[in-house]
Design a protein around this motif. Structure first.
Motif, PDB file in Angstrom:
ATOM      1  N   GLN A 148       0.853  -1.175   0.000  1.00 35.24           N
ATOM      2  CA  GLN A 148       0.000   0.000   0.000  1.00 35.24           C
ATOM      3  C   GLN A 148       0.901   1.242   0.000  1.00 35.24           C
ATOM      4  OE1 GLN A 148      -3.637  -0.040  -0.032  1.00 35.24           O
ATOM      5  NE2 GLN A 148      -2.789  -1.886  -0.942  1.00 35.24           N
ATOM      6  N   PRO A 149       0.300   2.439  -0.179  1.00 34.99           N
ATOM      7  CA  PRO A 149       1.129   3.651  -0.209  1.00 34.99           C
ATOM      8  C   PRO A 149       1.956   3.778   1.052  1.00 34.99           C
ATOM      9  CG  PRO A 149      -1.112   4.156  -0.857  1.00 34.99           C
ATOM     10  CD  PRO A 149      -1.122   2.737  -0.395  1.00 34.99           C
ATOM     11  N   GLN A 150       3.162   4.265   0.881  1.00 33.00           N
ATOM     12  CA  GLN A 150       4.035   4.466   2.019  1.00 33.00           C
ATOM     13  C   GLN A 150       3.766   5.826   2.652  1.00 33.00           C
ATOM     14  OE1 GLN A 150       8.118   3.624   0.967  1.00 33.00           O
ATOM     15  NE2 GLN A 150       7.532   1.741  -0.062  1.00 33.00           N
ATOM     16  N   HIS A 151       3.797   5.858   3.968  1.00 31.88           N
ATOM     17  CA  HIS A 151       3.623   7.092   4.724  1.00 31.88           C
ATOM     18  C   HIS A 151       4.983   7.490   5.262  1.00 31.88           C
ATOM     19  CE1 HIS A 151      -0.856   6.854   4.897  1.00 31.88           C
ATOM     20  NE2 HIS A 151      -0.577   5.608   4.639  1.00 31.88           N
ATOM     21  N   PHE A 152       5.354   8.739   5.050  1.00 30.42           N
ATOM     22  CA  PHE A 152       6.695   9.202   5.386  1.00 30.42           C
ATOM     23  C   PHE A 152       6.712  10.024   6.679  1.00 30.42           C
ATOM     24  CE2 PHE A 152       9.450   8.245   1.759  1.00 30.42           C
ATOM     25  CZ  PHE A 152       8.522   7.781   0.847  1.00 30.42           C
ATOM     26  N   GLY A 153       7.821   9.912   7.390  1.00 35.82           N
ATOM     27  CA  GLY A 153       8.097  10.824   8.493  1.00 35.82           C
ATOM     28  C   GLY A 153       8.566  12.165   7.946  1.00 35.82           C
ATOM     29  N   LEU A 159       3.056   5.557  -8.123  1.00 37.79           N
ATOM     30  CA  LEU A 159       2.552   6.490  -7.118  1.00 37.79           C
ATOM     31  C   LEU A 159       3.057   7.892  -7.390  1.00 37.79           C
ATOM     32  CD1 LEU A 159       3.367   3.568  -5.566  1.00 37.79           C
ATOM     33  CD2 LEU A 159       2.296   4.768  -3.691  1.00 37.79           C
ATOM     34  N   TYR A 179       3.644  11.588  -5.341  1.00 37.10           N
ATOM     35  CA  TYR A 179       3.748  12.253  -4.040  1.00 37.10           C
ATOM     36  C   TYR A 179       4.007  13.739  -4.270  1.00 37.10           C
ATOM     37  CZ  TYR A 179       4.331   7.817  -1.450  1.00 37.10           C
ATOM     38  OH  TYR A 179       4.151   6.568  -0.881  1.00 37.10           O
ATOM     39  N   ALA A 196       7.853  15.991   4.759  1.00 33.36           N
ATOM     40  CA  ALA A 196       7.622  14.628   4.267  1.00 33.36           C
ATOM     41  C   ALA A 196       6.881  14.633   2.934  1.00 33.36           C
ATOM     42  CB  ALA A 196       6.800  13.853   5.284  1.00 33.36           C
ATOM     43  N   PRO A 197       7.235  13.725   2.019  1.00 33.61           N
ATOM     44  CA  PRO A 197       6.396  13.536   0.841  1.00 33.61           C
ATOM     45  C   PRO A 197       5.007  13.098   1.282  1.00 33.61           C
ATOM     46  CG  PRO A 197       8.495  12.383   0.593  1.00 33.61           C
ATOM     47  CD  PRO A 197       8.416  12.844   2.024  1.00 33.61           C
ATOM     48  N   PHE A 212       1.274  11.566   0.100  1.00 29.44           N
ATOM     49  CA  PHE A 212       0.732  10.704  -0.933  1.00 29.44           C
ATOM     50  C   PHE A 212      -0.390  11.403  -1.690  1.00 29.44           C
ATOM     51  CE2 PHE A 212      -0.672   6.960  -2.981  1.00 29.44           C
ATOM     52  CZ  PHE A 212      -2.054   6.871  -2.843  1.00 29.44           C
ATOM     53  N   MET A 242      -2.260   6.498  -6.220  1.00 28.02           N
ATOM     54  CA  MET A 242      -1.642   5.203  -6.523  1.00 28.02           C
ATOM     55  C   MET A 242      -2.382   4.642  -7.723  1.00 28.02           C
ATOM     56  SD  MET A 242      -1.174   2.031  -3.951  1.00 28.02           S
ATOM     57  CE  MET A 242      -0.163   0.635  -4.303  1.00 28.02           C
ATOM     58  N   LEU A 294      10.045   0.826  -3.658  1.00 31.51           N
ATOM     59  CA  LEU A 294       9.688   2.012  -4.424  1.00 31.51           C
ATOM     60  C   LEU A 294      10.944   2.613  -5.024  1.00 31.51           C
ATOM     61  CD1 LEU A 294       7.225   4.353  -2.466  1.00 31.51           C
ATOM     62  CD2 LEU A 294       6.815   3.181  -4.610  1.00 31.51           C
TER      63      LEU A 294
END
Lengths: 119, 109
Positions: A106-111, B34, B36, B42-43, B45, B48, B97
């Protein structure tokens, strides 16, 4: 509540030192990642862990050692820091969903990133 | 080696303009593409895309994937200064990714 949190936000240190960056996610995700973003904003994966197990190691020098004490944490320890290590380091997490042909990420969530500056 | 190429590298437009950002890729075992948006930190989202030809839309932003020609576009209509950011395209393949170098969009008032 921050979903993916990294500490510290800024790190300024001298060449040759050893430092750590911590990452925690409260999303219940199974997979965590470390990325390095250089001065030209190019994001490149370094490591990926799934349920505390290393699954990707992208030819990163062995001065970099990730450690995952549990699936909500992925810390990055760097030994003998060099000038070229200056960058922003991002932690991310995602939830894998099983599908045809294997797991679909699934989409990655970033810090928010840790800006590391080496003097 | 997996490869993601974005173009143009940077773009300056005026508020109200429409922009199209491009992303092409060469990977093995493609899973999804994806987009971003990265401002200061932070990137975040945006979209997708897994299937060809199905447009995804969110407000003034939309995106579509062409798996035959191996590219995607991100459209932004009626741009605003708050759209100024780096837009990152990434392809999920082989459990990781791979990012392109990003497109820096500047929207002038």
């Amino acid at each position: 509540d921050t979903a993916v949190s990294q500490t510290p936000k800024y790190l300024v240190t001298q060449m040759g030192n050893d430092k750590s960056i911590k990452c925690e996610q409260n999303l219940g995700h199974d997979t965590m990642y470390w990325y390095k973003q250089d001065s030209k904003k190019f994001l490149k994966i370094m490591f990926s862990y799934n349920n505390k197990e290393l699954i990707i190691n992208e030819t990163v020098p062995n001065r970099f050692s990730p450690k995952s004490p549990d699936k909500a944490h992925l810390n990055l320890h760097i030994n003998s820091l060099e000038l070229g290590d200056s960058a922003v380091y991002f932690c991310a997490s995602s939830q894998d969903i099983p599908g045809p042909g294997g797991y679909s990420n699934q989409p990655q969530h970033f810090g928010d990133g840790t800006r590391l500056s080496i003097l | 080696e997996d490869k993601v190429v974005q173009s143009p590298l940077s773009l300056v437009v005026h508020e109200g303009d429409t922009v199209t950002l491009n992303c092409s890729y060469e990977v093995t075992n493609f899973r999804s593409l994806l987009w971003y948006k990265q401002e200061k930190k932070a990137p975040t989202f945006l979209f997708m895309l897994t299937s060809s030809g199905i447009e995804k839309k969110s407000g003034r932003l939309s995106s579509i994937l062409d798996k035959k020609e191996l590219f995607s576009i991100l459209n932004i209509t009626a741009t605003q200064t708050g759209d100024s950011a780096v837009y990152l395209c990434a392809v999920l393949a082989n459990s990781k990714l791979t990012f392109g170098k990003g497109i820096t969009l500047s929207v002038r008032p």
